[in-house]
Structure formats: C-alpha cells, structure tokens
Write a protein that holds these residues in place. Sequence first.
Motif, PDB file in Angstrom:
ATOM      1  N   TYR A  54      -5.536  -9.165  -8.193  1.00 11.88           N
ATOM      2  CA  TYR A  54      -4.574  -9.372  -7.109  1.00 11.88           C
ATOM      3  C   TYR A  54      -3.373  -8.445  -7.264  1.00 11.88           C
ATOM      4  CZ  TYR A  54      -1.149 -11.487  -4.028  1.00 11.88           C
ATOM      5  OH  TYR A  54      -0.196 -11.682  -3.052  1.00 11.88           O
ATOM      6  N   CYS A  55      -2.860  -8.340  -8.489  1.00 14.29           N
ATOM      7  CA  CYS A  55      -1.732  -7.437  -8.733  1.00 14.29           C
ATOM      8  C   CYS A  55      -2.103  -6.007  -8.350  1.00 14.29           C
ATOM      9  CB  CYS A  55      -1.312  -7.490 -10.199  1.00 14.29           C
ATOM     10  SG  CYS A  55      -0.626  -9.073 -10.734  1.00 14.29           S
ATOM     11  N   ASN A  56      -3.281  -5.584  -8.773  1.00 16.20           N
ATOM     12  CA  ASN A  56      -3.719  -4.227  -8.478  1.00 16.20           C
ATOM     13  C   ASN A  56      -3.991  -4.022  -6.995  1.00 16.20           C
ATOM     14  OD1 ASN A  56      -3.635  -3.837 -11.231  1.00 16.20           O
ATOM     15  ND2 ASN A  56      -5.825  -4.051 -11.527  1.00 16.20           N
ATOM     16  N   ALA A  57      -4.515  -5.057  -6.352  1.00 19.23           N
ATOM     17  CA  ALA A  57      -4.831  -4.948  -4.926  1.00 19.23           C
ATOM     18  C   ALA A  57      -3.564  -4.787  -4.094  1.00 19.23           C
ATOM     19  CB  ALA A  57      -5.607  -6.179  -4.472  1.00 19.23           C
ATOM     20  N   THR A  58      -2.528  -5.548  -4.428  1.00 15.75           N
ATOM     21  CA  THR A  58      -1.280  -5.418  -3.666  1.00 15.75           C
ATOM     22  C   THR A  58      -0.648  -4.048  -3.887  1.00 15.75           C
ATOM     23  OG1 THR A  58      -0.053  -6.505  -5.478  1.00 15.75           O
ATOM     24  CG2 THR A  58      -0.814  -7.892  -3.665  1.00 15.75           C
ATOM     25  N   ALA A  59      -0.761  -3.520  -5.120  1.00 15.07           N
ATOM     26  CA  ALA A  59      -0.235  -2.180  -5.383  1.00 15.07           C
ATOM     27  C   ALA A  59      -0.984  -1.144  -4.554  1.00 15.07           C
ATOM     28  CB  ALA A  59      -0.340  -1.859  -6.874  1.00 15.07           C
ATOM     29  N   SER A  60      -2.313  -1.247  -4.532  1.00 13.71           N
ATOM     30  CA  SER A  60      -3.114  -0.294  -3.764  1.00 13.71           C
ATOM     31  C   SER A  60      -2.823  -0.395  -2.267  1.00 13.71           C
ATOM     32  CB  SER A  60      -4.604  -0.547  -4.018  1.00 13.71           C
ATOM     33  OG  SER A  60      -4.937  -0.309  -5.362  1.00 13.71           O
ATOM     34  N   ALA A  61      -2.677  -1.615  -1.772  1.00 16.37           N
ATOM     35  CA  ALA A  61      -2.410  -1.810  -0.353  1.00 16.37           C
ATOM     36  C   ALA A  61      -1.053  -1.235   0.040  1.00 16.37           C
ATOM     37  CB  ALA A  61      -2.469  -3.300  -0.019  1.00 16.37           C
ATOM     38  N   ILE A  85      -2.238   3.284 -13.374  1.00 21.23           N
ATOM     39  CA  ILE A  85      -1.433   4.297 -12.686  1.00 21.23           C
ATOM     40  C   ILE A  85      -1.084   3.848 -11.274  1.00 21.23           C
ATOM     41  CG2 ILE A  85      -1.450   6.679 -11.841  1.00 21.23           C
ATOM     42  CD1 ILE A  85      -3.176   7.354 -14.303  1.00 21.23           C
ATOM     43  N   ALA A  86      -1.968   3.097 -10.623  1.00 19.72           N
ATOM     44  CA  ALA A  86      -1.644   2.557  -9.300  1.00 19.72           C
ATOM     45  C   ALA A  86      -0.445   1.615  -9.382  1.00 19.72           C
ATOM     46  CB  ALA A  86      -2.850   1.817  -8.726  1.00 19.72           C
ATOM     47  N   ASN A  87      -0.431   0.735 -10.384  1.00 21.84           N
ATOM     48  CA  ASN A  87       0.697  -0.181 -10.541  1.00 21.84           C
ATOM     49  C   ASN A  87       1.995   0.546 -10.866  1.00 21.84           C
ATOM     50  OD1 ASN A  87      -0.069  -3.172 -10.374  1.00 21.84           O
ATOM     51  ND2 ASN A  87      -1.745  -2.369 -11.613  1.00 21.84           N
ATOM     52  N   LEU A  88       1.921   1.544 -11.735  1.00 21.25           N
ATOM     53  CA  LEU A  88       3.118   2.313 -12.063  1.00 21.25           C
ATOM     54  C   LEU A  88       3.626   3.073 -10.843  1.00 21.25           C
ATOM     55  CD1 LEU A  88       2.078   3.729 -15.573  1.00 21.25           C
ATOM     56  CD2 LEU A  88       3.653   1.835 -15.095  1.00 21.25           C
ATOM     57  N   GLU A 120      12.395   0.361   0.688  1.00 15.75           N
ATOM     58  CA  GLU A 120      11.954   0.393   2.082  1.00 15.75           C
ATOM     59  C   GLU A 120      10.436   0.505   2.218  1.00 15.75           C
ATOM     60  OE1 GLU A 120      13.542   4.589   1.043  1.00 15.75           O
ATOM     61  OE2 GLU A 120      14.062   2.480   0.683  1.00 15.75           O
ATOM     62  N   HIS A 121       9.758   0.874   1.160  1.00 23.40           N
ATOM     63  CA  HIS A 121       8.298   0.973   1.198  1.00 23.40           C
ATOM     64  C   HIS A 121       7.598  -0.207   0.529  1.00 23.40           C
ATOM     65  CE1 HIS A 121       8.683   5.645   1.556  1.00 23.40           C
ATOM     66  NE2 HIS A 121       8.823   5.027   2.714  1.00 23.40           N
ATOM     67  N   ARG A 122       8.361  -1.145   0.027  1.00 20.92           N
ATOM     68  CA  ARG A 122       7.772  -2.257  -0.715  1.00 20.92           C
ATOM     69  C   ARG A 122       7.345  -3.371   0.235  1.00 20.92           C
ATOM     70  NH1 ARG A 122       7.805  -1.425  -5.656  1.00 20.92           N
ATOM     71  NH2 ARG A 122       6.835  -3.440  -5.944  1.00 20.92           N
ATOM     72  N   ARG A 123       6.183  -3.944  -0.040  1.00 24.59           N
ATOM     73  CA  ARG A 123       5.670  -5.085   0.720  1.00 24.59           C
ATOM     74  C   ARG A 123       5.498  -6.303  -0.167  1.00 24.59           C
ATOM     75  NH1 ARG A 123       2.328  -3.406   5.586  1.00 24.59           N
ATOM     76  NH2 ARG A 123       2.972  -1.267   6.033  1.00 24.59           N
ATOM     77  N   TRP A 124       5.441  -6.105  -1.488  1.00 20.86           N
ATOM     78  CA  TRP A 124       5.309  -7.194  -2.460  1.00 20.86           C
ATOM     79  C   TRP A 124       6.318  -6.974  -3.583  1.00 20.86           C
ATOM     80  CZ3 TRP A 124       0.923  -5.117  -0.071  1.00 20.86           C
ATOM     81  CH2 TRP A 124       0.125  -6.034   0.636  1.00 20.86           C
TER      82      TRP A 124
END
Length: 404
Positions: A33-40, A336-339, A347-351
């Motif tokens: 879930y953490c990785n999915a939100t980062a990717s999204a 690397i996706a999470n970082l 302004e680009h954050r959704r989570w």
Amino acid sequence: MIGAGVFAAFGPAAKVAGTGLLIGLAIAAILAYCNATASAQLAATYPTSGGTYIYGREQLGHWWGFTAGWGFVAGKTASCAAMALTFATYAVPGPWWAQRLVAVAGVLGLAALNYRGITRTAALTRVLVTATLLALAAIVVGIAVGGHASTTNLGGWQALGTGGVYGTLQAAGLLFFAFAGYARIATMSEEVRDPRRTIPRAIPIALGITVVIYVLIGGSALLAAGPDRLAAAAAPLTEAVTDAGAPGLAPVVRIGGALASLGALLALIAGIGRTSLAMARNHDLPRWLAAVHPRYQVPHHAETALAVIVSVLVLTTDLRSVIGFSSFGVLVYYLIANLSAASQPAEHRRWPRALNIVGAAGCVVLVATLPPPSVITGVVMFALGLAGRWSVRRVRKRPASSAG
C-alpha cells in the motif's frame, strides 16, 4: 496482481514461516500500500512511460533513475520466468522437460500477442483475470464444503511464530512478489486515458481488491493443507483442494493457475517493454531497444529481446530462485519510488509523506531478509548494471574530451 503469484508464492512462504505466512502477508500488504500510493502520486506528476525509472531521474538524479530501471527490468524479467514456470507447472503435470518446453511456448506466444498492440493485450487480460477469479472462487468454496479443512492445521497461536522474526519477514518479501503488479499501471502511463486522474484511482483500488482475495486464498489453503504440505507442494493450491476433500476441483485449479500465470506474464511483458523503451531513449540501455513499431505502436525490439532472455531463464532456472531474485530487484525499485515520492513538494502530494518513509524502510528490511542466494545474486546484478553504465559513460565522454 491477481496472477501466478497467488498460485505460486504461498508454498515458498510456508516453507520459511509456516502459519506465520499470514503475518508475512499482512506486512507485504501494508508495504504494498505504501509503495502503491507513492507510485500513484508520482504517476500523476509524470504521466509518461518508464515508471520509477523516470520518477527517480526527475526527483533524485539520473543514477537513481537508472538503478530503479535496472532493478525493474532485471527483477521483472525474472518474474516473467517465474510466471512461465508456474504456468507450465499447473498446465502440464508431466516431466520437467515437457514443462520447460510448454513454458517457452507460452512466453513466445504472449510476446507475439503483445507485438500486435496494447488493445489486444488489455482484451485478453480481462478474459484471463475473469477466468482466474472464477477458479479462485471455486477453490474457496471447495475448501469450505470439502469437509476436511480444520483450524487444527494452523497449529494454534504459537504456530504463528514458527519461522521467527526472520522467517516471517522473509515470507513477507516472497509474498510481496505476488502484489507487485500495480507498477504496470504506472509504467504504461502514455497509453492510459487521462492518466493524472485515472492512475491515482486505479492503483489503490486494484491493490485493495487483491489484498482481500489473497487473504481469503491464503487462509483457506492453510486450513485445508497446513503449512508443511503447502511448503512441499509444487502446486500449493492443488494440494489444498485435494487435502480439503475436493479432489475433483484439482483440474479447475490447474486451469486457473495456468490462466492466471498467462495473465501475469502478459502484463509483465508489456510493462518491461515500456520501461526498456524509456531507458533506451535516454541511452541507459542500447538504443536499438527504443524502436517503436510504426503500425502497432509497441516497443517491438525490447519485447523481442525480452522473450529470448526469458526463454533462456525458463530452460535454466527453478521457480523458487527466480521468485527471490525478482523480489530483490522489485523491492529496490520501490525503495527508490518511495524516496522519489518523499522528495515531492506539497503541491504534488496526495498522501502523507510518512507513508513514503514507512515504505522505504520496509523495502530495506525485506531486501535484507530474503534468502541469501537471492540477496547475493541481486547485489551482483546491481553491481554489474551500475558498473556497466559507468563504463559506457566514460567511453562516451572520451571523444568529446579529445576533441576539446
């Protein structure tokens, strides 16, 4: 995500953690879930082919992007081999050489289909996923009504700690292999309608559905067969329905496992091809791989090369080793996706950024607890890739320096 992983990963996870694979499944789901939100979140900002290869380049620098792309291509190439071998295991109960030949045939056939364009790929994927869901539903119902499933197969609360902390985390790393399909949505952003809106919705919804299905299947399989028999089985879910008293469902499970594997393999070929395309465009892979078919608009050189490499792996490796190696490469990719997501401005954050921090830490922990051969092979793979890029860049700079 609802592919070969659900038919293959529970066996290796049961081997290292016993009933504790359920805890490993929960850990893998949280990390996914953490990785999915980062990717999204990143895909909404960078709606282009390449996934974390592009995100790492843009947010952290070119070397980070290359590391992510190399990990994805290498790890998912191993995943292709795992999917093909799982397909053959369920489709052909016969001798190992027959299974290997059938696996190669599956790889070449799906590569040929992908060659004809993403519309055909998506249409076949819908058919395969529907058939897989019907097979999984039959498994759960069959175990429930078979009469032999029992909570005694779980071994009691103390059995959750059979593998210890290390075994449970290793199971989480192996099961993470089964969740990792959401990256394909992001890597194919150029071919998605309204990607800034669609992808951030599609990834979490798809993951949520998958988690529910995996919990049902994993719990049912343990109730039916127990961890020891799952660990020893080449086809864990076939073993589960047989032990549950519903052997008549074994053909259904075999068909479902074969179709699920084909569905996952189909999506993998498409995703790896797009990441290879993006890397080749930036000269991080041979430029030849950047070719796009003028009619079908697919990276046909990249997908052809992938089919050849996967066929070689299918003929020379075993299922358990490629699952561990794949997990190593994909966990580095998501680190690397999470970082990258953590470095994005407000302004680009959704989570919340905290999800990215938890995701990055979780990736590091699970990488460290994978089977030692997988870790060693993964480290060597990354070392070769990074050294190769460094050498190529040095060679490219020399003529310019001499001319100056």
